[in-house]
Design a protein around this motif. Structure first.
Motif, PDB file in Angstrom:
ATOM      1  N   GLY A  99      -9.213  63.540  18.114  1.00 47.59           N
ATOM      2  CA  GLY A  99     -10.372  62.804  18.617  1.00 47.59           C
ATOM      3  C   GLY A  99     -11.375  62.441  17.555  1.00 47.59           C
ATOM      4  N   VAL A 100     -11.943  63.431  16.926  1.00 50.74           N
ATOM      5  CA  VAL A 100     -13.026  63.198  15.964  1.00 50.74           C
ATOM      6  C   VAL A 100     -12.539  62.397  14.752  1.00 50.74           C
ATOM      7  CG1 VAL A 100     -14.711  64.315  14.463  1.00 50.74           C
ATOM      8  CG2 VAL A 100     -14.256  65.262  16.727  1.00 50.74           C
ATOM      9  N   ALA A 101     -11.402  62.784  14.194  1.00 52.94           N
ATOM     10  CA  ALA A 101     -10.928  62.100  12.990  1.00 52.94           C
ATOM     11  C   ALA A 101     -10.577  60.640  13.263  1.00 52.94           C
ATOM     12  CB  ALA A 101      -9.720  62.832  12.402  1.00 52.94           C
ATOM     13  N   PHE A 102      -9.888  60.378  14.360  1.00 51.48           N
ATOM     14  CA  PHE A 102      -9.540  58.989  14.668  1.00 51.48           C
ATOM     15  C   PHE A 102     -10.789  58.150  14.911  1.00 51.48           C
ATOM     16  CE2 PHE A 102      -5.185  60.435  15.545  1.00 51.48           C
ATOM     17  CZ  PHE A 102      -4.482  59.424  14.895  1.00 51.48           C
ATOM     18  N   ALA A 103     -11.723  58.688  15.687  1.00 51.64           N
ATOM     19  CA  ALA A 103     -12.941  57.922  15.988  1.00 51.64           C
ATOM     20  C   ALA A 103     -13.744  57.650  14.719  1.00 51.64           C
ATOM     21  CB  ALA A 103     -13.787  58.660  17.015  1.00 51.64           C
ATOM     22  N   THR A 104     -13.867  58.641  13.846  1.00 49.12           N
ATOM     23  CA  THR A 104     -14.613  58.405  12.614  1.00 49.12           C
ATOM     24  C   THR A 104     -13.866  57.450  11.681  1.00 49.12           C
ATOM     25  OG1 THR A 104     -13.747  60.452  11.653  1.00 49.12           O
ATOM     26  CG2 THR A 104     -15.907  60.567  12.690  1.00 49.12           C
ATOM     27  N   PHE A 105     -12.540  57.499  11.723  1.00 52.43           N
ATOM     28  CA  PHE A 105     -11.764  56.547  10.924  1.00 52.43           C
ATOM     29  C   PHE A 105     -11.997  55.119  11.421  1.00 52.43           C
ATOM     30  CE2 PHE A 105      -7.823  54.225   9.929  1.00 52.43           C
ATOM     31  CZ  PHE A 105      -7.915  54.260   8.547  1.00 52.43           C
ATOM     32  N   TYR A 106     -11.981  54.925  12.738  1.00 55.43           N
ATOM     33  CA  TYR A 106     -12.265  53.603  13.288  1.00 55.43           C
ATOM     34  C   TYR A 106     -13.676  53.146  12.918  1.00 55.43           C
ATOM     35  CZ  TYR A 106      -8.038  54.033  16.136  1.00 55.43           C
ATOM     36  OH  TYR A 106      -6.752  54.186  16.562  1.00 55.43           O
ATOM     37  N   GLU A 107     -14.615  54.067  12.917  1.00 54.98           N
ATOM     38  CA  GLU A 107     -15.984  53.716  12.499  1.00 54.98           C
ATOM     39  C   GLU A 107     -15.987  53.293  11.032  1.00 54.98           C
ATOM     40  OE1 GLU A 107     -20.004  52.935  12.595  1.00 54.98           O
ATOM     41  OE2 GLU A 107     -18.603  53.229  14.253  1.00 54.98           O
ATOM     42  N   GLY A 108     -15.209  53.990  10.204  1.00 52.27           N
ATOM     43  CA  GLY A 108     -15.086  53.595   8.798  1.00 52.27           C
ATOM     44  C   GLY A 108     -14.499  52.204   8.653  1.00 52.27           C
ATOM     45  N   ILE A 109     -13.491  51.888   9.453  1.00 53.16           N
ATOM     46  CA  ILE A 109     -12.916  50.541   9.429  1.00 53.16           C
ATOM     47  C   ILE A 109     -13.979  49.514   9.803  1.00 53.16           C
ATOM     48  CG2 ILE A 109     -11.283  49.002  10.593  1.00 53.16           C
ATOM     49  CD1 ILE A 109      -9.364  51.383  10.773  1.00 53.16           C
ATOM     50  N   GLN A 111     -17.210  49.742   9.456  1.00 52.06           N
ATOM     51  CA  GLN A 111     -18.276  49.635   8.468  1.00 52.06           C
ATOM     52  C   GLN A 111     -17.824  49.070   7.128  1.00 52.06           C
ATOM     53  OE1 GLN A 111     -20.519  53.254   7.978  1.00 52.06           O
ATOM     54  NE2 GLN A 111     -20.995  53.392  10.151  1.00 52.06           N
ATOM     55  N   ILE A 112     -16.665  49.493   6.636  1.00 47.70           N
ATOM     56  CA  ILE A 112     -16.272  49.078   5.278  1.00 47.70           C
ATOM     57  C   ILE A 112     -14.991  48.257   5.220  1.00 47.70           C
ATOM     58  CG2 ILE A 112     -17.481  51.014   4.211  1.00 47.70           C
ATOM     59  CD1 ILE A 112     -14.780  52.362   3.745  1.00 47.70           C
ATOM     60  N   GLY A 113     -14.354  48.043   6.358  1.00 48.33           N
ATOM     61  CA  GLY A 113     -13.151  47.214   6.384  1.00 48.33           C
ATOM     62  C   GLY A 113     -11.879  48.045   6.350  1.00 48.33           C
ATOM     63  N   THR A 114     -10.817  47.417   6.791  1.00 49.18           N
ATOM     64  CA  THR A 114      -9.529  48.096   6.927  1.00 49.18           C
ATOM     65  C   THR A 114      -8.982  48.580   5.589  1.00 49.18           C
ATOM     66  OG1 THR A 114      -9.055  46.686   8.823  1.00 49.18           O
ATOM     67  CG2 THR A 114      -7.200  47.847   7.858  1.00 49.18           C
ATOM     68  N   ALA A 115      -8.958  47.715   4.597  1.00 43.28           N
ATOM     69  CA  ALA A 115      -8.342  48.066   3.312  1.00 43.28           C
ATOM     70  C   ALA A 115      -9.060  49.228   2.633  1.00 43.28           C
ATOM     71  CB  ALA A 115      -8.312  46.849   2.396  1.00 43.28           C
ATOM     72  N   ARG A 116     -10.384  49.190   2.599  1.00 45.41           N
ATOM     73  CA  ARG A 116     -11.131  50.257   1.918  1.00 45.41           C
ATOM     74  C   ARG A 116     -11.065  51.569   2.698  1.00 45.41           C
ATOM     75  NH1 ARG A 116     -16.815  48.342   0.392  1.00 45.41           N
ATOM     76  NH2 ARG A 116     -16.862  50.308  -0.719  1.00 45.41           N
ATOM     77  N   ALA A 117     -11.169  51.493   4.028  1.00 46.27           N
ATOM     78  CA  ALA A 117     -11.118  52.721   4.825  1.00 46.27           C
ATOM     79  C   ALA A 117      -9.749  53.383   4.728  1.00 46.27           C
ATOM     80  CB  ALA A 117     -11.462  52.422   6.283  1.00 46.27           C
ATOM     81  N   THR A 118      -8.712  52.581   4.687  1.00 46.96           N
ATOM     82  CA  THR A 118      -7.361  53.124   4.629  1.00 46.96           C
ATOM     83  C   THR A 118      -7.092  53.842   3.315  1.00 46.96           C
ATOM     84  OG1 THR A 118      -6.646  51.389   6.126  1.00 46.96           O
ATOM     85  CG2 THR A 118      -4.930  52.516   4.920  1.00 46.96           C
ATOM     86  N   LEU A 119      -7.770  53.466   2.266  1.00 49.46           N
ATOM     87  CA  LEU A 119      -7.590  54.168   0.986  1.00 49.46           C
ATOM     88  C   LEU A 119      -7.815  55.672   1.123  1.00 49.46           C
ATOM     89  CD1 LEU A 119      -9.335  51.839  -1.614  1.00 49.46           C
ATOM     90  CD2 LEU A 119      -6.922  52.485  -1.553  1.00 49.46           C
ATOM     91  N   TYR A 120      -8.734  56.063   1.990  1.00 46.04           N
ATOM     92  CA  TYR A 120      -9.073  57.473   2.116  1.00 46.04           C
ATOM     93  C   TYR A 120      -7.997  58.275   2.840  1.00 46.04           C
ATOM     94  CZ  TYR A 120     -13.352  56.045   0.046  1.00 46.04           C
ATOM     95  OH  TYR A 120     -14.258  55.544  -0.855  1.00 46.04           O
ATOM     96  N   GLN A 121      -7.033  57.598   3.459  1.00 40.50           N
ATOM     97  CA  GLN A 121      -5.909  58.307   4.082  1.00 40.50           C
ATOM     98  C   GLN A 121      -5.062  59.007   3.020  1.00 40.50           C
ATOM     99  OE1 GLN A 121      -6.564  58.914   6.996  1.00 40.50           O
ATOM    100  NE2 GLN A 121      -5.215  57.734   8.281  1.00 40.50           N
ATOM    101  N   TYR A 122      -5.143  58.555   1.793  1.00 45.98           N
ATOM    102  CA  TYR A 122      -4.370  59.190   0.730  1.00 45.98           C
ATOM    103  C   TYR A 122      -4.841  60.617   0.447  1.00 45.98           C
ATOM    104  CZ  TYR A 122      -2.185  54.734  -0.197  1.00 45.98           C
ATOM    105  OH  TYR A 122      -1.463  53.578  -0.070  1.00 45.98           O
ATOM    106  N   PHE A 123      -6.011  60.978   0.947  1.00 46.08           N
ATOM    107  CA  PHE A 123      -6.503  62.345   0.763  1.00 46.08           C
ATOM    108  C   PHE A 123      -5.859  63.332   1.726  1.00 46.08           C
ATOM    109  CE2 PHE A 123     -10.284  60.171  -1.126  1.00 46.08           C
ATOM    110  CZ  PHE A 123     -10.109  60.684  -2.404  1.00 46.08           C
ATOM    111  N   VAL A 124      -5.152  62.849   2.751  1.00 47.71           N
ATOM    112  CA  VAL A 124      -4.580  63.757   3.751  1.00 47.71           C
ATOM    113  C   VAL A 124      -3.609  64.763   3.136  1.00 47.71           C
ATOM    114  CG1 VAL A 124      -3.172  63.878   5.851  1.00 47.71           C
ATOM    115  CG2 VAL A 124      -5.019  62.192   5.667  1.00 47.71           C
TER     116      VAL A 124
END
Length: 168
Positions: A99-109, A111-124
């Protein structure tokens, strides 16, 4: 590509006691491809809906895959024998990661766009390796440290590159 190489180093440099199969790895790869496609589709919807609304709207699609895969194991589980640690894991996956992670990820998308927000998935993978060490006592190898540095470099480079590109 650099951040992807770093995650690959983290994964390959890890403790492989839990094994894994080719089918399982292919399922993860397929799920990643579907995830990438879905966030591209969902981006325009974020202007009309909140991240939690978008997350809720994605649940029926997820159920198509999850119900056939998990229904029988769920029905066969003796829920009374799950210890507090097991319930903690469940809480983490269902509430925090689900819940929390997906919702905050969508908020990141949003605010900063799909390409930039997706970069942070590499930290998983590096974060998973760290918490595997912290919580489960898995070993952390020097190769995973190298992988983390490569991920950091890749995300920094990708963020800087994206920051100078004109917005579309």
């Amino acid at each position: 590509l650099l951040a992807f190489a770093g995650t690959t180093i983290v994964v390959l440099g890890g403790d492989h006691r839990s094994g894994g199969t080719l089918a399982g790895n292919l399922m993860v790869l397929g799920a990643s491809a579907i995830w990438a496609y879905s966030i591209i589709i969902m981006r325009p919807m974020l202007g009309e809906r909140t991240p939690y609304q978008l997350f809720t709207l994605s649940l029926p699609g997820a159920m198509i895959a999850l119900v056939p895969y998990g229904l029988m194991p769920m029905l066969q589980t003796d829920w009374t024998k799950i210890d507090p640690v097991g319930w903690g894991y469940f809480f983490h996956v269902a509430i925090l990661s689900g819940g929390v992670a997906f919702a905050t990820f969508y908020e990141g998308i949003r605010q900063i766009g799909t390409a930039r927000a997706t970069l942070y998935q590499y930290f998983v993978p590096p974060i998973a390796a760290f918490f595997g060490w912290l919580v489960l006592g898995d070993s952390l190898g020097w190769l995973q440290g190298v992988g983390l540095v490569v991920v950091l470099a890749g995300v920094a480079l990708g963020s800087r590159k994206r920051a100078v590109e004109p917005a579309t």
